[in-house]
Scaffold this active site. Sequence first.
Site, PDB file in Angstrom:
ATOM      1  CB  SER A 142      28.439  95.979  28.240  1.00 56.65           C
ATOM      2  OG  SER A 142      27.823  96.612  27.135  1.00 56.65           O
ATOM      3  CE1 TYR A 155      24.029  97.008  31.581  1.00 57.45           C
ATOM      4  CE2 TYR A 155      25.277  97.745  29.672  1.00 57.45           C
ATOM      5  CZ  TYR A 155      24.702  96.735  30.407  1.00 57.45           C
ATOM      6  OH  TYR A 155      24.793  95.440  29.958  1.00 57.45           O
TER       7      TYR A 155
END
Length: 247
Positions: A142, A155
């Site tokens: 990400s 995350y």
Amino acid sequence: MKIVIVTGSSRGLGASAAIECARNGMGGVVTYNSSPDKADAVVKTIVENGGTGVALKLDVGDVSSFLAFRDTVAARLLSVWGRKDFDYLVNNAGYGLFNPIITVTKEQFDGLFEVHLKGPFFLTQTLLPLMANGGQIVNITSATTRVATAGVAPYAAFKGGLEVLTRYMAKEFGERGIRANSIAPGAIRTELGGGLNDEFEAILAGQTALGRVGEPEEIGGVVASLLSSENRWINAQNIEVAGGYII
């Protein structure tokens, strides 16, 4: 025919990756956790585009299920493609959680860890005996590992760990000619974290040089390209695919 396993590919980025790989001549193992109908729809799309695919259940957060999954994969490889091995693994499965650090519970933290770091680690370890020499692992990370976005700390931390793990995979599996790279998407129009409302999308578009959020196929196409022989010298890299997010 090259065979790719894409985790979490019943929808979103995973579905796009599986479909784009099929369009590039690869056979696909589509995995799902709770949506077999959506996985079957992805396989149908693959077949309609002239490819071959199967849908298999896999909970990436449940390490204890991995050996049984490997046995199922081995059986389907033989029955569908007449092979005892596969070529590519795309560790894509995941979900979002948008909470400030101060409100994150241990259960939420552990759930994200199981799916985004522990799962890819042990799934790769488990499937490695079935992977052909000269194969490749692609880990989906990400752009939040490069920029700090409030509310996604666990995350992003685990995705950052997956980026580091990617380099170690490249180092340790290189003797078998197996490459390992990661792809870091920016803001993409998917259902992750509940999807994008108009206000949030406008904010993300304003933070991106190209002035919009990305579409799943723009990530899937990069996955398929990275797996191609034309990119065989790319190894141990993290490739951000984000349209110029927060530059």
